[in-house]
Scaffold this motif. Sequence first.
Motif, PDB file in Angstrom:
ATOM      1  N   ILE A  25       0.850  -1.182   0.000  1.00 25.57           N
ATOM      2  CA  ILE A  25       0.000   0.000   0.000  1.00 25.57           C
ATOM      3  C   ILE A  25       0.890   1.237   0.000  1.00 25.57           C
ATOM      4  N   GLU A  26       0.571   2.184  -0.858  1.00 31.42           N
ATOM      5  CA  GLU A  26       1.228   3.488  -0.836  1.00 31.42           C
ATOM      6  C   GLU A  26       0.167   4.511  -0.475  1.00 31.42           C
ATOM      7  N   SER A  27       0.486   5.375   0.484  1.00 28.55           N
ATOM      8  CA  SER A  27      -0.494   6.355   0.934  1.00 28.55           C
ATOM      9  C   SER A  27       0.206   7.574   1.494  1.00 28.55           C
ATOM     10  N   GLY A  28      -0.604   8.529   1.894  1.00 26.22           N
ATOM     11  CA  GLY A  28      -0.082   9.660   2.641  1.00 26.22           C
ATOM     12  C   GLY A  28       0.224   9.212   4.062  1.00 26.22           C
ATOM     13  N   LYS A  29       0.536  10.182   4.900  1.00 19.83           N
ATOM     14  CA  LYS A  29       0.907   9.873   6.287  1.00 19.83           C
ATOM     15  C   LYS A  29      -0.260   9.242   7.031  1.00 19.83           C
ATOM     16  N   LEU A  30       0.034   8.184   7.774  1.00 19.59           N
ATOM     17  CA  LEU A  30      -0.959   7.474   8.575  1.00 19.59           C
ATOM     18  C   LEU A  30      -0.486   7.394  10.021  1.00 19.59           C
ATOM     19  N   SER A  31      -1.438   7.347  10.934  1.00 18.75           N
ATOM     20  CA  SER A  31      -1.083   7.158  12.344  1.00 18.75           C
ATOM     21  C   SER A  31      -0.723   5.686  12.559  1.00 18.75           C
TER      22      SER A  31
END
Length: 69
Positions: free
Chosen positions: A6-12
């Motif tokens: 998975i590629e995404s923006g910033k996650l907690s």
Amino acid sequence: MPYIKIESGKLSDEQKTLLIERLTETAAEVMKIPQEFFTVTITELPDKNFGIGGKTIDIVKDEYKGNKD
């Protein structure tokens, strides 16, 4: 061994944990393979490193927030 990337923006940390759990559960159920065989990686990308509709994600987010006010 199935590999989910998975590629995404910033996650907690909480979001990452939940995402890994649910992706693994769902893929294992659909593929009829034990969860222990799955590997999941998450790559976080800065909002300036990808875009939608010719705009970087940080601009898209700012415009979306502006429309909600």
